[in-house]
Design an enzyme around this catalytic site. Sequence first.
Site, PDB file in Angstrom:
ATOM      1  N   THR A 197     -71.825 105.177 -41.836  1.00  0.00           N
ATOM      2  CA  THR A 197     -72.833 105.204 -40.765  1.00  0.00           C
ATOM      3  C   THR A 197     -74.271 105.037 -41.263  1.00  0.00           C
ATOM      4  OG1 THR A 197     -73.797 106.653 -39.080  1.00  0.00           O
ATOM      5  CG2 THR A 197     -72.814 107.737 -40.955  1.00  0.00           C
ATOM      6  N   ASP A 198     -75.125 104.551 -40.364  1.00  0.00           N
ATOM      7  CA  ASP A 198     -76.570 104.490 -40.612  1.00  0.00           C
ATOM      8  C   ASP A 198     -77.180 105.890 -40.685  1.00  0.00           C
ATOM      9  OD1 ASP A 198     -75.868 104.794 -37.895  1.00  0.00           O
ATOM     10  OD2 ASP A 198     -77.804 104.057 -37.190  1.00  0.00           O
TER      11      ASP A 198
ATOM     12  N   TYR B 150     -73.268 115.613 -39.348  1.00  0.00           N
ATOM     13  CA  TYR B 150     -72.461 114.381 -39.288  1.00  0.00           C
ATOM     14  C   TYR B 150     -72.845 113.448 -40.442  1.00  0.00           C
ATOM     15  CZ  TYR B 150     -71.128 109.688 -37.668  1.00  0.00           C
ATOM     16  OH  TYR B 150     -70.638 108.408 -37.590  1.00  0.00           O
TER      17      TYR B 150
HETATM   18  N1  NAP Z   1     -69.674 105.381 -32.721  1.00  0.00           N
HETATM   19  C1  NAP Z   1     -70.804 105.074 -33.350  1.00  0.00           C
HETATM   20  O1  NAP Z   1     -71.851 104.891 -32.743  1.00  0.00           O
HETATM   21  C2  NAP Z   1     -70.798 104.918 -34.845  1.00  0.00           C
HETATM   22  C3  NAP Z   1     -72.018 104.661 -35.498  1.00  0.00           C
HETATM   23  C4  NAP Z   1     -72.026 104.502 -36.880  1.00  0.00           C
HETATM   24  C5  NAP Z   1     -70.857 104.607 -37.593  1.00  0.00           C
HETATM   25  N2  NAP Z   1     -69.700 104.885 -36.942  1.00  0.00           N
HETATM   26  C6  NAP Z   1     -68.476 105.014 -37.740  1.00  0.00           C
HETATM   27  O2  NAP Z   1     -67.574 104.010 -37.317  1.00  0.00           O
HETATM   28  C7  NAP Z   1     -66.227 104.482 -37.485  1.00  0.00           C
HETATM   29  C8  NAP Z   1     -65.460 104.268 -36.207  1.00  0.00           C
HETATM   30  O3  NAP Z   1     -66.098 105.007 -35.198  1.00  0.00           O
HETATM   31  P1  NAP Z   1     -65.706 104.869 -33.653  1.00  0.00           P
HETATM   32  O4  NAP Z   1     -66.937 104.557 -32.928  1.00  0.00           O
HETATM   33  O5  NAP Z   1     -64.502 104.023 -33.508  1.00  0.00           O
HETATM   34  O6  NAP Z   1     -65.362 106.401 -33.379  1.00  0.00           O
HETATM   35  P2  NAP Z   1     -64.426 107.040 -32.265  1.00  0.00           P
HETATM   36  O7  NAP Z   1     -64.293 106.145 -31.094  1.00  0.00           O
HETATM   37  O8  NAP Z   1     -64.906 108.426 -32.076  1.00  0.00           O
HETATM   38  O9  NAP Z   1     -63.012 107.061 -32.993  1.00  0.00           O
HETATM   39  C9  NAP Z   1     -62.761 107.878 -34.106  1.00  0.00           C
HETATM   40  C10 NAP Z   1     -61.299 108.239 -34.074  1.00  0.00           C
HETATM   41  O10 NAP Z   1     -61.027 109.018 -35.227  1.00  0.00           O
HETATM   42  C11 NAP Z   1     -59.881 109.785 -34.959  1.00  0.00           C
HETATM   43  N3  NAP Z   1     -60.073 111.118 -35.488  1.00  0.00           N
HETATM   44  C12 NAP Z   1     -61.029 112.023 -35.168  1.00  0.00           C
HETATM   45  N4  NAP Z   1     -60.843 113.154 -35.857  1.00  0.00           N
HETATM   46  C13 NAP Z   1     -59.746 112.938 -36.646  1.00  0.00           C
HETATM   47  C14 NAP Z   1     -59.033 113.741 -37.589  1.00  0.00           C
HETATM   48  N5  NAP Z   1     -59.389 115.003 -37.851  1.00  0.00           N
HETATM   49  N6  NAP Z   1     -57.959 113.184 -38.186  1.00  0.00           N
HETATM   50  C15 NAP Z   1     -57.566 111.914 -37.912  1.00  0.00           C
HETATM   51  N7  NAP Z   1     -58.185 111.136 -37.034  1.00  0.00           N
HETATM   52  C16 NAP Z   1     -59.265 111.642 -36.415  1.00  0.00           C
HETATM   53  C17 NAP Z   1     -59.684 109.827 -33.421  1.00  0.00           C
HETATM   54  O11 NAP Z   1     -58.574 109.009 -33.087  1.00  0.00           O
HETATM   55  P3  NAP Z   1     -57.200 109.638 -32.488  1.00  0.00           P
HETATM   56  O12 NAP Z   1     -57.565 110.879 -31.750  1.00  0.00           O
HETATM   57  O13 NAP Z   1     -56.642 108.567 -31.632  1.00  0.00           O
HETATM   58  O14 NAP Z   1     -56.377 109.897 -33.682  1.00  0.00           O
HETATM   59  C18 NAP Z   1     -60.887 109.120 -32.889  1.00  0.00           C
HETATM   60  O15 NAP Z   1     -60.588 108.373 -31.759  1.00  0.00           O
HETATM   61  C19 NAP Z   1     -66.351 105.934 -37.944  1.00  0.00           C
HETATM   62  O16 NAP Z   1     -66.258 105.978 -39.330  1.00  0.00           O
HETATM   63  C20 NAP Z   1     -67.752 106.326 -37.523  1.00  0.00           C
HETATM   64  O17 NAP Z   1     -68.270 107.354 -38.336  1.00  0.00           O
HETATM   65  C21 NAP Z   1     -69.633 105.027 -35.587  1.00  0.00           C
END
Ligand code: NAP
Length: 306
Positions: A102-103, A126
């Site tokens: 992440t940023d 986070y």
């Molecule tokens: N969303 C943003 O704005 C953003 C910004 C910067 C970086 N990122 C990064 O991008 C990546 C993808 O993010 P996203 O936006 O797709 O997030 P998301 O929609 O919140 O999806 C993350 C998924 O991780 C799984 N998860 C959560 N806790 C867990 C645990 N304890 N064990 C196993 N699985 C777990 C859950 O899937 P299940 O419940 O289906 O298993 C959840 O749906 C992440 O690394 C995040 O840090 C996101």
Amino acid sequence: MAAAPILVTGGSGQLASALGEAAGARPLLVVGRPRFDFDQPEAIPALLRELAPSLIVNAAAYTAVDKAETDAEAAARANRDGPALLADCCARAGIPLVHVSTDYVFDGMKGAPYVETDTTNPTSVYGTTKLAGEQAVLAACPRALVLRTSWVYAARGRNFVLTMLRLGAERDTLRVVADQVGCPTSAADLAAAILGITDRIGNGGWRDQYGGIFHAAGTGATSWHGLATAIFEAAARHGMKRPRLEAITTAQYPTAARRPPDSRLDCGKLARVFDLQLPPWQGSLERVVDEVDRAKNELRTSSNVA
Ligand SMILES: NC(=O)c1ccc[n+]([C@@H]2O[C@H](COP(=O)([O-])OP(=O)(O)OC[C@H]3O[C@@H](n4cnc5c(N)ncnc54)[C@H](OP(=O)(O)O)[C@@H]3O)[C@@H](O)[C@H]2O)c1
């Protein structure tokens, strides 16, 4: 014999879902909870031996930025300890790991887009746990590629675009923070870039230059207020209501976690090494709003039928 799968963690998350949708003919397998759970780490090595992937994309994370401030242990399990374990398993199996970060590892005070070598200084639990995850992954796995992205949105899941559309339908005025700047990233665009990377590794094998940190975000930048303005411009074209948007400061919208004021990512390294550039965020946003509208209409039609 069937080709070894690319394993994607993160189940029903925005990015994992987009990867599943974009996979096409690739042997890609998405796993989520309860089968793959960083809170049940003892089950993970056996699952990975059973699935025997050729590469893992870790899109699972604890992403509730404000909740993490009071839930630091769970955030650390999912963002630091889990990725460390995955990296160790990948190292033992001799396979690459693409780990998404992440940023929010930056404090946002640089005043220019961040490059991969810039000093990190997270301002939230986070961000701190995600940074620890990056470091653990890079230390444990010689074939690890850490991909930092930002402001991810899709037509499903929990994200700013859907929150704005929901609140916009309920209220006449929305107050939106205008002094935080970043690069909005469509999950579909990020998924396409990740598949570009995994194709390259799959076809040509791993190269040393693939290891380390890369930035991968939508091209261009805006503030949350700018993003909200573009969301409602796109939504208005579908006849959705357009609320008045009031620009406010971060100080006027207190949150549990402190966010970086300017976390723009410079994605030049991704272009140089992989010849990949994510599209400008505006067009991708329009496609996502179109998709939201389509899904709404389909729902309306199917409930009419029922
Ligand atoms: N969303 C943003 O704005 C953003 C910004 C910067 C970086 N990122 C990064 O991008 C990546 C993808 O993010 P996203 O936006 O797709 O997030 P998301 O929609 O919140 O999806 C993350 C998924 O991780 C799984 N998860 C959560 N806790 C867990 C645990 N304890 N064990 C196993 N699985 C777990 C859950 O899937 P299940 O419940 O289906 O298993 C959840 O749906 C992440 O690394 C995040 O840090 C996101």
